[in-house]
Design an enzyme around this catalytic site. Structure first.
Site, PDB file in Angstrom:
ATOM      1  N   HIS A 261      38.365  44.101  42.242  1.00 54.58           N
ATOM      2  CA  HIS A 261      37.954  43.888  40.847  1.00 54.58           C
ATOM      3  C   HIS A 261      36.496  44.314  40.632  1.00 54.58           C
ATOM      4  O   HIS A 261      36.191  45.118  39.748  1.00 54.58           O
ATOM      5  CB  HIS A 261      38.135  42.405  40.503  1.00 54.58           C
ATOM      6  CG  HIS A 261      37.700  42.030  39.119  1.00 54.58           C
ATOM      7  ND1 HIS A 261      38.583  41.887  38.079  1.00 54.58           N
ATOM      8  CD2 HIS A 261      36.476  41.775  38.592  1.00 54.58           C
ATOM      9  CE1 HIS A 261      37.925  41.565  36.971  1.00 54.58           C
ATOM     10  NE2 HIS A 261      36.642  41.479  37.253  1.00 54.58           N
ATOM     11  N   GLU A 262      35.628  43.771  41.465  1.00 48.40           N
ATOM     12  CA  GLU A 262      34.207  44.090  41.281  1.00 48.40           C
ATOM     13  C   GLU A 262      33.940  45.569  41.584  1.00 48.40           C
ATOM     14  O   GLU A 262      33.062  46.178  40.969  1.00 48.40           O
ATOM     15  CB  GLU A 262      33.331  43.175  42.149  1.00 48.40           C
ATOM     16  CG  GLU A 262      33.454  41.674  41.832  1.00 48.40           C
ATOM     17  CD  GLU A 262      33.225  41.291  40.365  1.00 48.40           C
ATOM     18  OE1 GLU A 262      32.450  41.979  39.675  1.00 48.40           O
ATOM     19  OE2 GLU A 262      33.852  40.301  39.910  1.00 48.40           O
ATOM     20  N   HIS A 265      34.363  47.434  38.421  1.00 48.10           N
ATOM     21  CA  HIS A 265      33.145  47.365  37.585  1.00 48.10           C
ATOM     22  C   HIS A 265      32.090  48.337  38.118  1.00 48.10           C
ATOM     23  O   HIS A 265      31.431  49.046  37.368  1.00 48.10           O
ATOM     24  CB  HIS A 265      32.541  45.959  37.635  1.00 48.10           C
ATOM     25  CG  HIS A 265      33.230  44.951  36.765  1.00 48.10           C
ATOM     26  ND1 HIS A 265      33.367  45.105  35.399  1.00 48.10           N
ATOM     27  CD2 HIS A 265      33.778  43.738  37.055  1.00 48.10           C
ATOM     28  CE1 HIS A 265      33.993  44.033  34.894  1.00 48.10           C
ATOM     29  NE2 HIS A 265      34.247  43.192  35.876  1.00 48.10           N
ATOM     30  N   GLU A 291      35.467  45.185  31.559  1.00 49.28           N
ATOM     31  CA  GLU A 291      36.544  44.453  32.226  1.00 49.28           C
ATOM     32  C   GLU A 291      37.817  45.306  32.327  1.00 49.28           C
ATOM     33  O   GLU A 291      38.623  45.114  33.233  1.00 49.28           O
ATOM     34  CB  GLU A 291      36.806  43.140  31.479  1.00 49.28           C
ATOM     35  CG  GLU A 291      37.712  42.160  32.190  1.00 49.28           C
ATOM     36  CD  GLU A 291      37.082  41.505  33.430  1.00 49.28           C
ATOM     37  OE1 GLU A 291      35.896  41.758  33.741  1.00 49.28           O
ATOM     38  OE2 GLU A 291      37.798  40.748  34.101  1.00 49.28           O
TER      39      GLU A 291
HETATM   40 MG    MG Z   1      35.015  41.126  35.704  1.00 44.25          MG
END
Ligand code: MG
Length: 489
Positions: A261-262, A265, A291
Site C-alpha cells: 500500500h505505502e 503512494h 489513495e
Molecule cells: Mg494510504
C-alpha cells in the site's frame, strides 16, 4: 515561464525548505522521536507554520495579480491555483488558530496512542473536543457553500462536497451490502482460514518486505522504509520518498499489504517529474487520488491471483510455515472477507463501511449535532448498522485511528474515493495481463502517463475528467468486486 511566476517560484523555495523541515519532523514524530518530546515538537511545528504563513502572505499581491492573466500555461495556472488555495487559507485562518491546531494535534497524537493502548476514551476526549472545535472554527473562517463540512473536505480533496460523497456512497454501500451477503452465504471467501492468528518472526517478515520492494522496482537511492504503528508515506521530493510498515508478529498479510500500500503512494511521488520538485505543484493532487494509487497496488494488483503466484516463492522462502500451503489457500487468506472491527485490516468489500461510519460521525461532530461524549456509542451503533458487529471496547472502536488525533476531519471520505478511483484506473487498461507478465515497470509507465506526470497541476476533478472523461464513478469498483468475488459479468 512568465517573469512574475519565476519570481514567485524563487520566493516559494523558502516555503519548500520549511516543508522539508516539517516533513522530516513529522516523519521523526511517527518513528523515532522520544515520547516526551511531543510538546516541544508541537511548539516548533506551530512556529514553522507561522513562518510559512508569513511567506505565503508576502506572495499574495503578486499571485492575485496573475490570477486573471490569460497567457499562462497549464503549469503556471496550476502553480497559481495551488498558491491561491494556500494564501486563502492563511489569509482567513488567524495565526493563533493555526498555531493552536499544530500544538494540540502534536500533543494529542501522543495522548491518543496511550488512550488506545489502555482502551481509555476519557483521556483522549478533551483533545478530541478541542480538535473538533478548532476544525469547526477553521471551516467557518474558510467559508463554504451549503454545509460547513464542505470546507474541510476541500482541504483534502479540492472541490469535494457532501453531495459528491453521498452520491458515491449511495451506490457503493448498497452494492457492497449485496456483494457481502452473497459472499457470506457462498462461504468460499468468507470462511475461516487456518493462517488467521498465525504468528511470524519479524526479521523474516522484514526480509519478505524487502524482496517485495525489489519486485516493485523501488529505487533504493531515492527511497527508504522504516517502521511505525500507523504506516504512512512521506515524500520530500522525487529523490527522497519514505514509507513505513508495521510488524505485529501476527497475521503476516497485515505487514505485507501495508508495505505494498505505502509503496503505491511512494511510486506516485517518485514518478512526479523532478523539474517541478521545488514548486507548489509537486506532490499528489489530493488525498483521494493519492489513495487511488496505494489501493491500486495493494488490492487490484497485490491481492490478485497472478500477484499471489509471483510472491508465493518469496513468502515460502522466508516464512517456513507456509510451505504446505497451496497457491489457492494463500489467495483465499489474502482475500478473506468478513466484517471486522479494525479498518486497516478490513477486506476490500467491508472497507467502505468503515469509512461510512467515520464520515457520518464527522458530519455530525462538525455540525455540532453530536457531543464528543456521545461519540463512542454512536460509533458502535453505526458499526452495528453497517456491518452487524459491535465493538467491545474503545480500542477496537472509536480509538483505533490516528487521524482525528492529528486534527484531520474531512480526510476519511478520501479513502473510499481512493478505492473508487483505483477502480477507474483498473478499467482503463488490461493491467491483469501486465501483472501476469510481471511487467511492473510497464504498469508504472501507464500510471505515469495517466496521472503521475501531472503532479498537482490540475485539480482532482479536472484531472479525472481529462484522464477518464468522468468524475468519481463507483460503478467501476463495483464491477471489479462483483467479478472478483461473485464471478458475475
Ligand atoms: Mg494510504
Amino acid at each position: 515561464m512568465d517573469d512574475l511566476v519565476s519570481g514567485i517560484l524563487r520566493d516559494y523555495e523558502k516555503i519548500w525548505s520549511l516543508h522539508q523541515a516539517q516533513g522530516l519532523m513529522g516523519w521523526d514524530l511517527e518513528t523515532y522521536m522520544p515520547e516526551s518530546a511531543a510538546k516541544r515538537r508541537g511548539d516548533a511545528f506551530a512556529q514553522i507554520s507561522l513562518m510559512e504563513q508569513a511567506i505565503y502572505l508576502s506572495l499574495r499581491d503578486r499571485v492575485y495579480k496573475l490570477e486573471d492573466s490569460q497567457n499562462l500555461s497549464d503549469l503556471e495556472k496550476g502553480i497559481i491555483r495551488q498558491l491561491r488555495r494556500k494564501i486563502h487559507y492563511f489569509t482567513v485562518v488567524p495565526p493563533e488558530l493555526i498555531a493552536r491546531l499544530d500544538r494540540v494535534s502534536a500533543e494529542s497524537t501522543v495522548y491518543w496512542r496511550k488512550a488506545r493502548k489502555n482502551s481509555n476514551f476519557a483521556t483522549f476526549r478533551p483533545y478530541l473536543s478541542q480538535l473538533v472545535e478548532i476544525n469547526r472554527m477553521i471551516a467557518e473562517k474558510l467559508g463554504y457553500v451549503g454545509n460547513s463540512y464542505n470546507a474541510l473536505l476541500d482541504l483534502y480533496e479540492e472541490g469535494l462536497t457532501i453531495e459528491d460523497v453521498d452520491r458515491v456512497f449511495s451506490k457503493l454501500l448498497s452494492a457492497s451490502k449485496d456483494i457481502l451477503d452473497r459472499v457470506i452465504s457462498d462461504g468460499y471467501y468468507s470462511s475461516k482460514h487456518k493462517l488467521e492468528g498465525k504468528k511470524y518472526n519479524i526479521e523474516e517478515m522484514h526480509r519478505v518486505n524487502e524482496e517485495i520492494l525489489d519486485l516493485l522496482l523501488m529505487p533504493k537511492e531515492r527511497f527508504r522504509m522504516d517502521i511505525s504503528t500507523h504506516p504512512f508515506t512521506i515524500g520530500m521530493s522525487s529523490d527522497d520518498v519514505r514509507i513505513t510498515t508495521r510488524y505485529e508478529g501476527i497475521n503476516f498479510k497485515a505487514s505485507l499489504y501495508s508495505t505494498i500500500h505505502e509503496s503505491g503512494h511512494a511510486i506516485y511521488e517518485l514518478q512526479i517529474p523532478d523539474e517541478i520538485s521545488t514548486t507548489p505543484v509537486w506532490g499528489g493532487v489530493s488525498s483521494g487520488i493519492h489513495e487511488s494509487q496505494s489501493r491500486f497496488w495493494e488490492n487490484f494488483i497485490g491481492r490478485s491471483m497472478s500477484f499471489t503466484e509471483i510472491i508465493s516463492p518469496i513468502l515460502k522462502k522466508h516464512l517456513k510455515f507456509l510451505e504446505s500451503y497451496s497457491l489457492e489457500e494463500l489467495y483465499r487468506y489474502f482475500n478473506r472477507v468478513n466484517p471486522t472491527m479494525i479498518r486497516v485490516d478490513a477486506d476490500e468489500i467491508t472497507y467502505n463501511f468503515h469509512i461510512a461510519v467515520r464520515y457520518e460521525m464527522e458530519k455530525q461532530l462538525v455540525a455540532g449535532k453530536m457531543d464528543v461524549s456521545e461519540a463512542p456509542e454512536v460509533w458502535n451503533d453505526l458499526m452495528e448498522k453497517y456491518m452487524g458487529i459491535r465493538p467491545k471496547n474503545y480500542a477496537e472502536g472509536i480509538l483505533q485511528d490516528v487521524h482525528w488525533s492529528q486534527g484531520s476531519f474531512g480526510y476519511f471520505p478520501t479513502y473510499s474515493l481512493g478505492n473508487v478511483v483505483a477502480g477507474m484506473f483498473w478499467d482503463s487498461e488490461d493491467f491483469e495481463e501486465m501483472i501476469r507478465n510481471r511487467e511492473f515497470s510497464e504498469i508504472k509507465n501507464k500510471l505515469y502517463e495517466k496521472l503521475h506526470r501531472y503532479g498537482s497541476i490540475y485539480s482532482p476533478k479536472d484531472l479525472l475528467a481529462r484522464t477518464f472523461g468522468e468524475s468519481y464513478n463507483p460503478e467501476h469498483l463495483i464491477r471489479y468486486l462483483r467479478n472478483k468475488y461473485l464471478k458475475d459479468q
